[in-house]
Design an enzyme around this catalytic site. Structure first.
Site, PDB file in Angstrom:
ATOM      1  N   ARG A 100      11.036  -2.347  10.326  1.00 27.70           N
ATOM      2  CA  ARG A 100      10.036  -1.856  11.287  1.00 27.70           C
ATOM      3  C   ARG A 100       9.879  -2.846  12.432  1.00 27.70           C
ATOM      4  O   ARG A 100       9.822  -4.050  12.203  1.00 27.70           O
ATOM      5  CB  ARG A 100       8.683  -1.678  10.581  1.00 27.70           C
ATOM      6  CG  ARG A 100       8.502  -0.307   9.981  1.00 27.70           C
ATOM      7  CD  ARG A 100       7.300  -0.234   9.094  1.00 27.70           C
ATOM      8  NE  ARG A 100       6.065  -0.698   9.723  1.00 27.70           N
ATOM      9  CZ  ARG A 100       4.861  -0.612   9.166  1.00 27.70           C
ATOM     10  NH1 ARG A 100       4.733  -0.066   7.975  1.00 27.70           N
ATOM     11  NH2 ARG A 100       3.802  -1.051   9.782  1.00 27.70           N
ATOM     12  N   ARG A 102      -9.551   1.743   8.921  1.00 30.07           N
ATOM     13  CA  ARG A 102      -9.109   0.376   9.160  1.00 30.07           C
ATOM     14  C   ARG A 102     -10.173  -0.437   9.893  1.00 30.07           C
ATOM     15  O   ARG A 102      -9.919  -1.589  10.238  1.00 30.07           O
ATOM     16  CB  ARG A 102      -7.832   0.410   9.992  1.00 30.07           C
ATOM     17  CG  ARG A 102      -6.595  -0.130   9.259  1.00 30.07           C
ATOM     18  CD  ARG A 102      -5.453  -0.065  10.228  1.00 30.07           C
ATOM     19  NE  ARG A 102      -4.275  -0.745   9.829  1.00 30.07           N
ATOM     20  CZ  ARG A 102      -3.243  -0.191   9.188  1.00 30.07           C
ATOM     21  NH1 ARG A 102      -3.306   1.047   8.763  1.00 30.07           N
ATOM     22  NH2 ARG A 102      -2.157  -0.893   8.965  1.00 30.07           N
ATOM     23  N   LYS A 157       0.832  -1.217   0.000  1.00 27.79           N
ATOM     24  CA  LYS A 157       0.000   0.000   0.000  1.00 27.79           C
ATOM     25  C   LYS A 157       0.861   1.258   0.000  1.00 27.79           C
ATOM     26  O   LYS A 157       0.624   2.172  -0.770  1.00 27.79           O
ATOM     27  CB  LYS A 157      -0.912   0.038   1.248  1.00 27.79           C
ATOM     28  CG  LYS A 157      -2.009  -1.006   1.250  1.00 27.79           C
ATOM     29  CD  LYS A 157      -3.035  -0.737   2.356  1.00 27.79           C
ATOM     30  CE  LYS A 157      -2.427  -0.808   3.746  1.00 27.79           C
ATOM     31  NZ  LYS A 157      -1.939  -2.143   4.126  1.00 27.79           N
ATOM     32  N   ARG A 200      11.163  -6.892   4.343  1.00 26.49           N
ATOM     33  CA  ARG A 200      10.969  -5.469   4.049  1.00 26.49           C
ATOM     34  C   ARG A 200      11.964  -4.591   4.815  1.00 26.49           C
ATOM     35  O   ARG A 200      12.185  -4.791   6.003  1.00 26.49           O
ATOM     36  CB  ARG A 200       9.536  -5.095   4.425  1.00 26.49           C
ATOM     37  CG  ARG A 200       9.217  -3.628   4.287  1.00 26.49           C
ATOM     38  CD  ARG A 200       7.770  -3.407   4.107  1.00 26.49           C
ATOM     39  NE  ARG A 200       6.993  -3.521   5.331  1.00 26.49           N
ATOM     40  CZ  ARG A 200       5.677  -3.278   5.388  1.00 26.49           C
ATOM     41  NH1 ARG A 200       5.031  -2.943   4.296  1.00 26.49           N
ATOM     42  NH2 ARG A 200       5.031  -3.394   6.522  1.00 26.49           N
ATOM     43  N   ARG A 220      -1.147  -8.607  13.136  1.00 25.64           N
ATOM     44  CA  ARG A 220      -1.624  -7.601  12.175  1.00 25.64           C
ATOM     45  C   ARG A 220      -2.530  -8.240  11.114  1.00 25.64           C
ATOM     46  O   ARG A 220      -3.517  -7.638  10.682  1.00 25.64           O
ATOM     47  CB  ARG A 220      -0.432  -6.875  11.529  1.00 25.64           C
ATOM     48  CG  ARG A 220       0.238  -5.916  12.524  1.00 25.64           C
ATOM     49  CD  ARG A 220       1.603  -5.469  12.064  1.00 25.64           C
ATOM     50  NE  ARG A 220       1.566  -4.709  10.827  1.00 25.64           N
ATOM     51  CZ  ARG A 220       2.604  -4.589   9.994  1.00 25.64           C
ATOM     52  NH1 ARG A 220       3.748  -5.185  10.278  1.00 25.64           N
ATOM     53  NH2 ARG A 220       2.495  -3.880   8.912  1.00 25.64           N
TER      54      ARG A 220
HETATM   55  P1  AMP Z   1       0.809   0.876   8.662  1.00 26.14           P
HETATM   56  O1  AMP Z   1       2.011   1.703   8.485  1.00 26.14           O
HETATM   57  O2  AMP Z   1      -0.367   1.357   7.859  1.00 26.14           O
HETATM   58  O3  AMP Z   1       1.068  -0.607   8.473  1.00 26.14           O
HETATM   59  O4  AMP Z   1       0.346   1.047  10.199  1.00 26.14           O
HETATM   60  C1  AMP Z   1       1.189   0.639  11.252  1.00 26.14           C
HETATM   61  C2  AMP Z   1       0.419   0.566  12.548  1.00 26.14           C
HETATM   62  O5  AMP Z   1      -0.113   1.861  12.884  1.00 26.14           O
HETATM   63  C3  AMP Z   1      -0.795  -0.354  12.555  1.00 26.14           C
HETATM   64  O6  AMP Z   1      -0.439  -1.715  12.783  1.00 26.14           O
HETATM   65  C4  AMP Z   1      -1.608   0.246  13.704  1.00 26.14           C
HETATM   66  O7  AMP Z   1      -1.070  -0.100  14.966  1.00 26.14           O
HETATM   67  C5  AMP Z   1      -1.384   1.739  13.504  1.00 26.14           C
HETATM   68  N1  AMP Z   1      -2.404   2.318  12.600  1.00 26.14           N
HETATM   69  C6  AMP Z   1      -2.211   2.851  11.363  1.00 26.14           C
HETATM   70  N2  AMP Z   1      -3.366   3.274  10.828  1.00 26.14           N
HETATM   71  C7  AMP Z   1      -4.321   3.000  11.738  1.00 26.14           C
HETATM   72  C8  AMP Z   1      -5.743   3.181  11.780  1.00 26.14           C
HETATM   73  N3  AMP Z   1      -6.413   3.705  10.746  1.00 26.14           N
HETATM   74  N4  AMP Z   1      -6.401   2.796  12.910  1.00 26.14           N
HETATM   75  C9  AMP Z   1      -5.750   2.263  13.945  1.00 26.14           C
HETATM   76  N5  AMP Z   1      -4.432   2.032  13.970  1.00 26.14           N
HETATM   77  C10 AMP Z   1      -3.716   2.391  12.891  1.00 26.14           C
END
Ligand code: AMP
Length: 215
Positions: A161, A88, A13, A127, A172
């Site tokens: 990460r 989400r 994404k 990654r 996740r």
């Molecule tokens: P990402 O970089 O999109 O994979 O997001 C990393 C982490 O940030 C996720 O595993 C959540 O812990 C938190 N996070 C990101 N976006 C959201 C969201 N819309 N709602 C809740 N937690 C989020």
């Protein structure tokens, strides 16, 4: 254009959002990136989010929705945006609808990136992300940087990460299936969902996405 990008962790994404946002000339809004920026700046919001993120859980809606809304209300997002990682869950999707309706706006499409689960795990395990810019993403096997640990694009340091560890990835994925996937049905009911395969080279997926969005 106002677009939402959905797909499991590791679907690409962030990578696709960076290219699509550039092609479409709209800002790329990633709630994950916003949280990570808050964490590195040591803000109260970052402190609150960190524990949830490290465990692979969702940050509570009260925190997330406010942060996303603030970002969407900035001037550069007035004519469109590409949301990556928000909404989400269904409550966030409903909150987004309220924000959009208040300004008489609506979404144009929800782009759903599809990847088989075993591929997702392989992608995440290898990654590596640039400390300077999280859209500079590499993979130790599929997209290795010329020099190990160094970003080809800007020379920044590459890191893994914390929430890309195998155990957290399992959480996740579980969170994705139980909480995020239902938003696809929510948007299907609004006839907004375009599903594409996220397999193949990065530029092939971008071309596929652009073609799907033009339709
Ligand atoms: P990402 O970089 O999109 O994979 O997001 C990393 C982490 O940030 C996720 O595993 C959540 O812990 C938190 N996070 C990101 N976006 C959201 C969201 N819309 N709602 C809740 N937690 C989020």
């Amino acid at each position: 254009m106002r677009i939402v990008l959905v797909g499991p962790p590791g679907a690409g994404k962030g990578t696709q959002a960076a290219f699509l946002a550039k092609n479409l000339d709209i800002p790329h809004i990633s709630t994950g990136d916003l949280f990570r920026a808050n964490i590195s700046q040591g803000t109260a919001l970052g402190l609150e989010a960190k524990g949830y993120m490290d465990r692979g859980e969702l940050v509570p809606d009260e925190v997330t929705i406010g942060m996303a809304k603030d970002r969407m209300e900035q001037a550069d997002a007035a004519n469109g945006f590409l949301l990556d990682g928000f909404p989400r869950n269904v409550a966030q999707a409903e909150a987004l609808d309220v924000v959009l309706k208040a300004d008489e706006m609506q979404l144009d499409a929800v782009l759903d990136l599809e990847v088989p689960e075993d591929e997702v795990v392989k992608r995440i395990a290898g990654r590596r992300i640039c400390r300077n810019d999280s859209s500079h993403v590499f993979h130790v096997e599929y997209n290795a940087p010329k020099t190990e640990g160094v970003c080809d694009t800007c020379g920044g340091e590459l890191y893994q990460r914390a929430d890309d560890s195998e155990e957290t990835v399992r959480t996740r994925l579980e969170v994705y299936h139980t909480q995020t996937e239902p938003i696809i049905d929510y948007y299907r009911a609004q006839n907004l969902v375009v599903t594409i395969s996220a397999l193949g080279k990065v530029d092939e997926v971008t071309a596929r996405a652009m073609a799907a969005l033009k339709k």
